[in-house]
Design a protein around this motif. Sequence first.
Motif, PDB file in Angstrom:
ATOM      1  N   ASN A  84      63.825 -83.767 -85.717  1.00  0.00           N
ATOM      2  CA  ASN A  84      65.125 -83.117 -85.749  1.00  0.00           C
ATOM      3  C   ASN A  84      65.595 -82.842 -84.329  1.00  0.00           C
ATOM      4  N   ILE A  85      66.917 -82.817 -84.156  1.00  0.00           N
ATOM      5  CA  ILE A  85      67.509 -82.438 -82.872  1.00  0.00           C
ATOM      6  C   ILE A  85      68.502 -81.313 -83.136  1.00  0.00           C
ATOM      7  N   ALA A  86      68.236 -80.143 -82.548  1.00  0.00           N
ATOM      8  CA  ALA A  86      69.141 -79.001 -82.665  1.00  0.00           C
ATOM      9  C   ALA A  86      70.061 -78.984 -81.454  1.00  0.00           C
ATOM     10  N   LEU A  87      71.342 -78.750 -81.694  1.00  0.00           N
ATOM     11  CA  LEU A  87      72.340 -78.747 -80.636  1.00  0.00           C
ATOM     12  C   LEU A  87      72.778 -77.319 -80.350  1.00  0.00           C
ATOM     13  N   ASP A  88      72.725 -76.938 -79.096  1.00  0.00           N
ATOM     14  CA  ASP A  88      73.143 -75.602 -78.671  1.00  0.00           C
ATOM     15  C   ASP A  88      74.575 -75.696 -78.159  1.00  0.00           C
ATOM     16  N   LEU A  89      75.494 -75.074 -78.879  1.00  0.00           N
ATOM     17  CA  LEU A  89      76.911 -75.147 -78.526  1.00  0.00           C
ATOM     18  C   LEU A  89      77.273 -74.029 -77.560  1.00  0.00           C
ATOM     19  N   GLN A  90      78.232 -74.306 -76.687  1.00  0.00           N
ATOM     20  CA  GLN A  90      78.727 -73.286 -75.759  1.00  0.00           C
ATOM     21  C   GLN A  90      80.176 -72.986 -76.072  1.00  0.00           C
ATOM     22  N   GLY A  91      80.653 -71.882 -75.589  1.00  0.00           N
ATOM     23  CA  GLY A  91      82.033 -71.502 -75.811  1.00  0.00           C
ATOM     24  C   GLY A  91      82.179 -70.529 -76.961  1.00  0.00           C
ATOM     25  N   PRO A  92      83.399 -70.046 -77.159  1.00  0.00           N
ATOM     26  CA  PRO A  92      83.611 -69.006 -78.171  1.00  0.00           C
ATOM     27  C   PRO A  92      83.623 -69.524 -79.610  1.00  0.00           C
ATOM     28  N   ASP A  93      83.924 -70.803 -79.809  1.00  0.00           N
ATOM     29  CA  ASP A  93      84.010 -71.336 -81.170  1.00  0.00           C
ATOM     30  C   ASP A  93      82.621 -71.537 -81.758  1.00  0.00           C
ATOM     31  N   ARG A  94      82.478 -71.135 -83.009  1.00  0.00           N
ATOM     32  CA  ARG A  94      81.218 -71.294 -83.729  1.00  0.00           C
ATOM     33  C   ARG A  94      81.495 -71.924 -85.082  1.00  0.00           C
ATOM     34  N   ILE A  95      80.510 -72.595 -85.618  1.00  0.00           N
ATOM     35  CA  ILE A  95      80.584 -73.150 -86.963  1.00  0.00           C
ATOM     36  C   ILE A  95      79.763 -72.234 -87.861  1.00  0.00           C
ATOM     37  N   ALA A  96      80.312 -71.873 -88.992  1.00  0.00           N
ATOM     38  CA  ALA A  96      79.612 -70.971 -89.910  1.00  0.00           C
ATOM     39  C   ALA A  96      78.319 -71.615 -90.411  1.00  0.00           C
ATOM     40  N   TYR A  97      77.289 -70.806 -90.552  1.00  0.00           N
ATOM     41  CA  TYR A  97      75.978 -71.279 -90.997  1.00  0.00           C
ATOM     42  C   TYR A  97      76.071 -71.963 -92.364  1.00  0.00           C
ATOM     43  N   LEU A  98      76.836 -71.371 -93.279  1.00  0.00           N
ATOM     44  CA  LEU A  98      76.948 -71.948 -94.619  1.00  0.00           C
ATOM     45  C   LEU A  98      77.693 -73.277 -94.619  1.00  0.00           C
ATOM     46  N   HIS A  99      78.589 -73.484 -93.660  1.00  0.00           N
ATOM     47  CA  HIS A  99      79.247 -74.781 -93.555  1.00  0.00           C
ATOM     48  C   HIS A  99      78.270 -75.855 -93.087  1.00  0.00           C
ATOM     49  N   LEU A 100      77.345 -75.476 -92.245  1.00  0.00           N
ATOM     50  CA  LEU A 100      76.371 -76.434 -91.708  1.00  0.00           C
ATOM     51  C   LEU A 100      75.183 -76.692 -92.636  1.00  0.00           C
ATOM     52  N   TRP A 101      74.857 -75.733 -93.473  1.00  0.00           N
ATOM     53  CA  TRP A 101      73.650 -75.843 -94.279  1.00  0.00           C
ATOM     54  C   TRP A 101      73.666 -77.110 -95.105  1.00  0.00           C
ATOM     55  N   PRO A 102      72.616 -77.886 -95.204  1.00  0.00           N
ATOM     56  CA  PRO A 102      71.277 -77.729 -94.640  1.00  0.00           C
ATOM     57  C   PRO A 102      71.111 -78.359 -93.259  1.00  0.00           C
ATOM     58  N   HIS A 103      72.208 -78.599 -92.553  1.00  0.00           N
ATOM     59  CA  HIS A 103      72.165 -79.219 -91.236  1.00  0.00           C
ATOM     60  C   HIS A 103      72.281 -78.173 -90.130  1.00  0.00           C
ATOM     61  N   ALA A 104      71.738 -77.001 -90.385  1.00  0.00           N
ATOM     62  CA  ALA A 104      71.737 -75.924 -89.395  1.00  0.00           C
ATOM     63  C   ALA A 104      70.288 -75.613 -89.022  1.00  0.00           C
ATOM     64  N   ARG A 105      70.103 -75.218 -87.787  1.00  0.00           N
ATOM     65  CA  ARG A 105      68.772 -74.833 -87.345  1.00  0.00           C
ATOM     66  C   ARG A 105      68.342 -73.577 -88.104  1.00  0.00           C
ATOM     67  N   PRO A 106      67.147 -73.591 -88.680  1.00  0.00           N
ATOM     68  CA  PRO A 106      66.712 -72.431 -89.473  1.00  0.00           C
ATOM     69  C   PRO A 106      66.649 -71.151 -88.651  1.00  0.00           C
ATOM     70  N   TRP A 107      67.046 -70.064 -89.283  1.00  0.00           N
ATOM     71  CA  TRP A 107      66.972 -68.699 -88.785  1.00  0.00           C
ATOM     72  C   TRP A 107      67.854 -68.420 -87.591  1.00  0.00           C
ATOM     73  N   GLU A 108      68.758 -69.311 -87.264  1.00  0.00           N
ATOM     74  CA  GLU A 108      69.736 -69.063 -86.201  1.00  0.00           C
ATOM     75  C   GLU A 108      71.047 -68.656 -86.869  1.00  0.00           C
ATOM     76  N   LEU A 109      71.079 -67.447 -87.422  1.00  0.00           N
ATOM     77  CA  LEU A 109      72.227 -67.000 -88.200  1.00  0.00           C
ATOM     78  C   LEU A 109      73.353 -66.455 -87.334  1.00  0.00           C
ATOM     79  N   LYS A 110      73.008 -65.782 -86.248  1.00  0.00           N
ATOM     80  CA  LYS A 110      74.031 -65.163 -85.404  1.00  0.00           C
ATOM     81  C   LYS A 110      74.843 -66.216 -84.653  1.00  0.00           C
ATOM     82  N   GLN A 111      74.181 -67.195 -84.093  1.00  0.00           N
ATOM     83  CA  GLN A 111      74.828 -68.308 -83.409  1.00  0.00           C
ATOM     84  C   GLN A 111      74.289 -69.607 -84.012  1.00  0.00           C
ATOM     85  N   PRO A 112      74.869 -70.052 -85.128  1.00  0.00           N
ATOM     86  CA  PRO A 112      74.356 -71.249 -85.803  1.00  0.00           C
ATOM     87  C   PRO A 112      74.385 -72.477 -84.899  1.00  0.00           C
TER      88      PRO A 112
END
Length: 139
Positions: A84-112
């Motif tokens: 797997n490759i997790a991407l760390d995004l910068q800037g103020p925009d965030r993608i909601a965890y539920l929109h990404l699931w199951p393509h979100a890094r586990p347990w990174e709820l505050k900054q998905p």
Amino acid sequence: LLSWDATLGLSKNLMALITSTLLACVALGLLALTAWLAASSTLYTITDKRIVMRIGIVLTLTFNLPFSRIQGAQIKNSKDGKGNIALDLQGPDRIAYLHLWPHARPWELKQPQPMLRALANVAEVGILLHSSWEKVGTT
């Protein structure tokens, strides 16, 4: 939780056990079907300027992640070359965890963090991603 009730007799206890086992098998089968559908309907694309994630079983979502918004990436690989490759995004925009699931890094709820999951040749994809990201950063 199942327990043996001596007052019911052997046949009723066995029927309760068989019913519970069948229900558990159906639930696990549905979970496996959901995982297969999610995997077969996912498309990751790496271009010279961005990563595009097309995900979703019924409702398809497309995430356009320009390299200028990607701060870093973490690769987790297994012994068989998959990973797997997790991407760390910068800037103020965030993608909601539920929109990404199951393509979100586990347990990174505050900054998905979006995650490219179950890549067959994760090392090659990591090299491609790094070289594309560096080209955008130097221009």
